[in-house]
Write a protein that holds these residues in place. Structure first.
Motif, PDB file in Angstrom:
ATOM      1  N   GLU A 243       1.046  -1.370   0.082  1.00 17.50           N
ATOM      2  CA  GLU A 243       0.007  -0.123   0.064  1.00 17.50           C
ATOM      3  C   GLU A 243       0.914   1.237   0.139  1.00 17.50           C
ATOM      4  N   GLN A 244       1.851   1.243   0.709  1.00 20.90           N
ATOM      5  CA  GLN A 244       2.851   2.567   0.784  1.00 20.90           C
ATOM      6  C   GLN A 244       3.599   2.498  -0.562  1.00 20.90           C
ATOM      7  N   LEU A 245       3.919   1.450  -1.191  1.00 21.45           N
ATOM      8  CA  LEU A 245       4.430   1.506  -2.519  1.00 21.45           C
ATOM      9  C   LEU A 245       3.525   1.922  -3.460  1.00 21.45           C
ATOM     10  N   LEU A 246       2.366   1.564  -3.533  1.00 19.42           N
ATOM     11  CA  LEU A 246       1.310   2.314  -4.520  1.00 19.42           C
ATOM     12  C   LEU A 246       1.176   3.712  -4.253  1.00 19.42           C
ATOM     13  N   SER A 247       0.956   3.999  -3.143  1.00 21.23           N
ATOM     14  CA  SER A 247       0.821   5.583  -2.591  1.00 21.23           C
ATOM     15  C   SER A 247       2.012   6.289  -3.057  1.00 21.23           C
ATOM     16  N   GLU A 248       3.369   5.782  -2.947  1.00 16.38           N
ATOM     17  CA  GLU A 248       4.407   6.503  -3.348  1.00 16.38           C
ATOM     18  C   GLU A 248       4.260   6.530  -4.896  1.00 16.38           C
ATOM     19  N   LEU A 249       4.026   5.697  -5.765  1.00 18.93           N
ATOM     20  CA  LEU A 249       3.936   5.509  -7.231  1.00 18.93           C
ATOM     21  C   LEU A 249       2.987   6.656  -7.587  1.00 18.93           C
TER      22      LEU A 249
ATOM     23  N   THR B 163       4.036   9.600  -9.999  1.00 15.00           N
ATOM     24  CA  THR B 163       3.384   9.605 -11.313  1.00 15.00           C
ATOM     25  C   THR B 163       2.104  10.587 -11.479  1.00 15.00           C
ATOM     26  N   GLY B 164       1.324  11.019 -10.584  1.00  8.57           N
ATOM     27  CA  GLY B 164       0.049  11.812 -10.392  1.00  8.57           C
ATOM     28  C   GLY B 164      -1.022  10.810 -10.993  1.00  8.57           C
ATOM     29  N   ARG B 165      -0.746   9.420 -11.231  1.00 13.15           N
ATOM     30  CA  ARG B 165      -1.883   8.350 -11.636  1.00 13.15           C
ATOM     31  C   ARG B 165      -2.314   7.914 -10.454  1.00 13.15           C
ATOM     32  N   ASN B 166      -3.931   7.855 -10.226  1.00 10.54           N
ATOM     33  CA  ASN B 166      -4.249   7.227  -9.083  1.00 10.54           C
ATOM     34  C   ASN B 166      -5.710   6.781  -9.576  1.00 10.54           C
ATOM     35  N   ASN B 167      -5.917   6.142 -10.334  1.00 10.59           N
ATOM     36  CA  ASN B 167      -7.157   5.407 -10.642  1.00 10.59           C
ATOM     37  C   ASN B 167      -7.255   3.786 -10.373  1.00 10.59           C
ATOM     38  N   PRO B 168      -8.467   3.290 -10.304  1.00  7.58           N
ATOM     39  CA  PRO B 168      -8.431   1.711  -9.919  1.00  7.58           C
ATOM     40  C   PRO B 168      -7.732   1.200 -10.916  1.00  7.58           C
ATOM     41  N   GLU B 169      -7.698   1.405 -12.215  1.00  6.88           N
ATOM     42  CA  GLU B 169      -7.265   0.430 -13.291  1.00  6.88           C
ATOM     43  C   GLU B 169      -5.766   0.355 -13.328  1.00  6.88           C
ATOM     44  N   GLU B 170      -5.190   1.697 -12.876  1.00 11.06           N
ATOM     45  CA  GLU B 170      -3.609   1.727 -12.894  1.00 11.06           C
ATOM     46  C   GLU B 170      -3.212   0.898 -11.697  1.00 11.06           C
ATOM     47  N   ARG B 171      -3.929   1.015 -10.553  1.00 12.13           N
ATOM     48  CA  ARG B 171      -3.701   0.554  -9.332  1.00 12.13           C
ATOM     49  C   ARG B 171      -3.683  -0.980  -9.541  1.00 12.13           C
ATOM     50  N   ASN B 172      -4.577  -1.560 -10.095  1.00 12.13           N
ATOM     51  CA  ASN B 172      -4.739  -2.757 -10.243  1.00 12.13           C
ATOM     52  C   ASN B 172      -3.570  -3.443 -11.058  1.00 12.13           C
ATOM     53  N   ALA B 173      -3.329  -2.707 -12.136  1.00  9.05           N
ATOM     54  CA  ALA B 173      -2.432  -3.052 -13.349  1.00  9.05           C
ATOM     55  C   ALA B 173      -1.044  -3.168 -12.302  1.00  9.05           C
ATOM     56  N   TRP B 174      -0.706  -2.122 -11.637  1.00  5.01           N
ATOM     57  CA  TRP B 174       0.405  -2.131 -10.786  1.00  5.01           C
ATOM     58  C   TRP B 174       0.586  -3.364  -9.727  1.00  5.01           C
ATOM     59  N   ILE B 175      -0.405  -3.747  -9.113  1.00  6.19           N
ATOM     60  CA  ILE B 175      -0.583  -4.806  -8.139  1.00  6.19           C
ATOM     61  C   ILE B 175      -0.468  -6.053  -8.844  1.00  6.19           C
ATOM     62  N   GLN B 176      -0.956  -6.367  -9.950  1.00  6.81           N
ATOM     63  CA  GLN B 176      -1.207  -7.748 -10.535  1.00  6.81           C
ATOM     64  C   GLN B 176       0.422  -7.674 -11.514  1.00  6.81           C
ATOM     65  N   SER B 177       0.826  -6.721 -12.124  1.00  2.07           N
ATOM     66  CA  SER B 177       1.975  -6.819 -12.581  1.00  2.07           C
ATOM     67  C   SER B 177       3.320  -7.106 -11.771  1.00  2.07           C
ATOM     68  N   PHE B 178       3.227  -6.043 -10.853  1.00  3.69           N
ATOM     69  CA  PHE B 178       4.359  -5.844  -9.696  1.00  3.69           C
ATOM     70  C   PHE B 178       4.490  -7.321  -9.115  1.00  3.69           C
ATOM     71  N   THR B 179       3.439  -8.032  -8.738  1.00  4.75           N
ATOM     72  CA  THR B 179       3.145  -9.421  -8.139  1.00  4.75           C
ATOM     73  C   THR B 179       4.032 -10.464  -9.026  1.00  4.75           C
ATOM     74  N   ARG B 180       3.319 -10.499 -10.152  1.00  2.00           N
ATOM     75  CA  ARG B 180       3.890 -11.536 -11.188  1.00  2.00           C
ATOM     76  C   ARG B 180       5.494 -11.225 -11.373  1.00  2.00           C
ATOM     77  N   VAL B 181       5.907 -10.013 -11.587  1.00  4.34           N
ATOM     78  CA  VAL B 181       7.090  -9.683 -11.920  1.00  4.34           C
ATOM     79  C   VAL B 181       8.322 -10.005 -10.632  1.00  4.34           C
ATOM     80  N   ALA B 182       7.545  -9.998  -9.492  1.00  2.00           N
ATOM     81  CA  ALA B 182       8.458 -10.056  -8.153  1.00  2.00           C
ATOM     82  C   ALA B 182       8.537 -11.655  -7.836  1.00  2.00           C
ATOM     83  N   HIS B 183       7.480 -12.698  -8.400  1.00  2.00           N
ATOM     84  CA  HIS B 183       7.737 -13.972  -8.435  1.00  2.00           C
ATOM     85  C   HIS B 183       8.494 -14.495  -9.389  1.00  2.00           C
TER      86      HIS B 183
END
Length: 183
Positions: free
Chosen positions: A14-20, A24-44
């Protein structure tokens, strides 16, 4: 990799998403979901055993940047891996796409893709732009004589073969597309 994995998969997400969002000035649900899903898969993916033999070093010998804004530009690279193999510094730009590409269709013109919402820039063309910008205009790249490459990583679904179709084949050979989507 450990810090990235900890922030994405641990309690710091949550802190990482807030920082991003602030960065970036982007804080919409679609961007947030894309970050969560993409970053999670990249981390794995970066932590997977299949990469262990590739000697992927981050930390003392490199780093990872999320949402890196290209200097004097309005463009943001999703993820940049920085490293050095002892001979040459290098950067790999990853464009993360959490797109549903199952209904996408090819187009005749290179650099474009026909999506249900209309004609869009092929993600490899986007990476090409980021990569060439860094190769030709980034002072740190020039000072370090660094190599810069890039690729597209789809995180939502298996790669639609249309992205590698004839009209974009040369583009995708230079700036490849991969999928790390879970089946």
């Amino acid at each position: 990799v450990a810090e990235f994995r900890q922030r994405v998969l641990g309690s710091d997400l949550e802190q990482l998403l807030s920082e991003l969002s602030n960065l970036t000035g982007r804080n919409n649900p679609e961007e947030r979901n894309a970050w969560i899903q993409s970053f999670t898969r990249v981390a794995h993916a970066l932590d997977s055993e299949s990469l262990a033999s590739m000697h992927l070093y981050l930390g003392d010998l490199g780093s990872l940047c999320l949402e890196y804004r290209l200097p004097a530009s309005s463009s943001w690279c999703d993820l940049v891996l920085l490293g050095n193999d002892g001979r040459q510094s290098s950067a790999v730009i990853l464009e993360l796409k959490h797109w549903d590409t199952r209904r996408d269709k090819g187009v005749v013109n290179s650099g474009l893709i026909n999506r249900p919402s209309g004609i869009d820039l092929h993600p490899s063309e986007q990476v090409k732009g980021y990569t060439e910008y860094c190769r030709y205009f980034h002072s740190t790249v020039h000072e370090a004589n660094a190599r810069v490459d890039g690729c597209v990583v789809f995180t939502a679904h298996a790669l639609n073969p249309i992205y590698r179709a004839e009209a974009n084949l040369a583009l995708v050979q230079e700036f490849p597309c991969f999928s790390i989507a879970t089946p």
